[in-house]
Design an enzyme around this catalytic site. Sequence first.
Site, PDB file in Angstrom:
ATOM      1  CE  LYS A 238      -9.675   0.961   2.116  1.00  0.00           C
ATOM      2  NZ  LYS A 238      -8.071   0.561   1.973  1.00  0.00           N
TER       3      LYS A 238
ATOM      4  CE1 TYR B 157      -3.797   2.322   0.731  1.00  0.00           C
ATOM      5  CE2 TYR B 157      -2.659   2.993   2.856  1.00  0.00           C
ATOM      6  CZ  TYR B 157      -3.573   3.117   1.973  1.00  0.00           C
ATOM      7  OH  TYR B 157      -4.572   4.231   2.079  1.00  0.00           O
TER       8      TYR B 157
ATOM      9  CG  ASP C 251      -2.179  -4.304   4.614  1.00  0.00           C
ATOM     10  OD1 ASP C 251      -3.290  -4.895   4.604  1.00  0.00           O
ATOM     11  OD2 ASP C 251      -2.080  -3.059   4.376  1.00  0.00           O
TER      12      ASP C 251
END
Length: 393
Positions: free
Chosen positions: A209, A112, A184
């Site tokens: 999310k 990310y 992650d």
Amino acid sequence: MTKDLKGKRPETVLTHAGRDPQANFGAVNTPVYRASTILSASYADRKRAKGEREPRYGRRGTPTTFTLEDVLAEIEGADAAVLCPSGLSAITTALMAFLRQGDHLLMADCVYGPARNFASKLINRYGVETTFFDPAIGAGIGALIRDNTKVVYLEAPGSQTFEMQDIPAIAAAAHARNCIVMTDNTWATGLFFKPFEHGCDVSVHAATKYIVGHSDAMLGAVTCTHATYGPIREMWGLLGVAAAPDDVYLGTRGVRTMQVRLEQHQKNATEVATWLLGRPEVAQVLYPALPSDPGHAIWKRDFTGASGLFGVVLQPATEAQLEAFFDNLELFGMGSSWGGYESLAIPADPSDNRTATKWAPAGPLIRLHIGLENPLDLIADLEKGFKAMHRMA
Ligand SMILES: *Cc1c(COP(=O)(O)O)cnc(C)c1O
């Protein structure tokens, strides 16, 4: 009393974990405790050493917080969890817990973007050096590990480009040199990938999310083993990155239905991705659940499901064609984030975020989040976008 969920299946765990109705007048859900000040019953009580799960100040957590921590730890097979106000703060808290001046960090090239920025723009100021590596490295990571390497940080599949990583092989090499392995796990969640069974010591989540799941609250979580929990809880306390009670409540409310939502995201995404594979406008679909994906074998070995987010590399197209495509979608919204119930489509370009690998696709990349709409309607919507694209040719 919360229930003993040992040996219970994921749907059952999601439904029952962390709840103690009789402690809350029989209410099914742990209420939102909005508290900064928490009063002691007496002078003696004030002076008494408090356990971690005894509320003593709002920032340190209340039963609202402990409920979601317990659910997230249970579903991931972790020993404990810590909540943060965003996914990014969960990442930075977990990294800071183990890195100090003079240390070395290994980070997959596909992580990310803001996690990468934290490594290359912030902790570098405090004397921590980072090496980015090809996510396909596998056991070859051993050659990059130095005597001062403390953490190996992964994300599978990678942000935007969806590369899988051979986590067990990387973890084995990292543990042989006493490194902490973090991943992650936002994309798969604890339902579709069990990081601790595959050699990870820490797992981080953008709960924003799928855990929250409704495109409203922002939230992060770190799940840990007994060994990694202490330093992470300590760093969390030092930084003061406490999540707000109303957001935590929305996270708990969202996570209760995560299994049914994810099953449907997976079903819809597979249908749309498979349809896209057959389209002349499409060069490549980046979704590990598809047998054509380079990461499929690892995904099949290590993961039990795929969520609703994937990448699509188009055949070469002009800016005007891309504009026509996006502006003619009706059901797909154009927005950052993902994991809500609705579908999203955005243009993506990870090329500035890669140093160990080169991102050189056949054409423009778009990122789709497939929501809970009927996939036939989503396919019709994409078809409409492609038609508009052809009119610009
Ligand atoms: C969105 C995201 C994050 C960051 O979460 P925020 O809640 O937006 O801070 C971290 N990791 C991944 C993979 C993400 O998609």
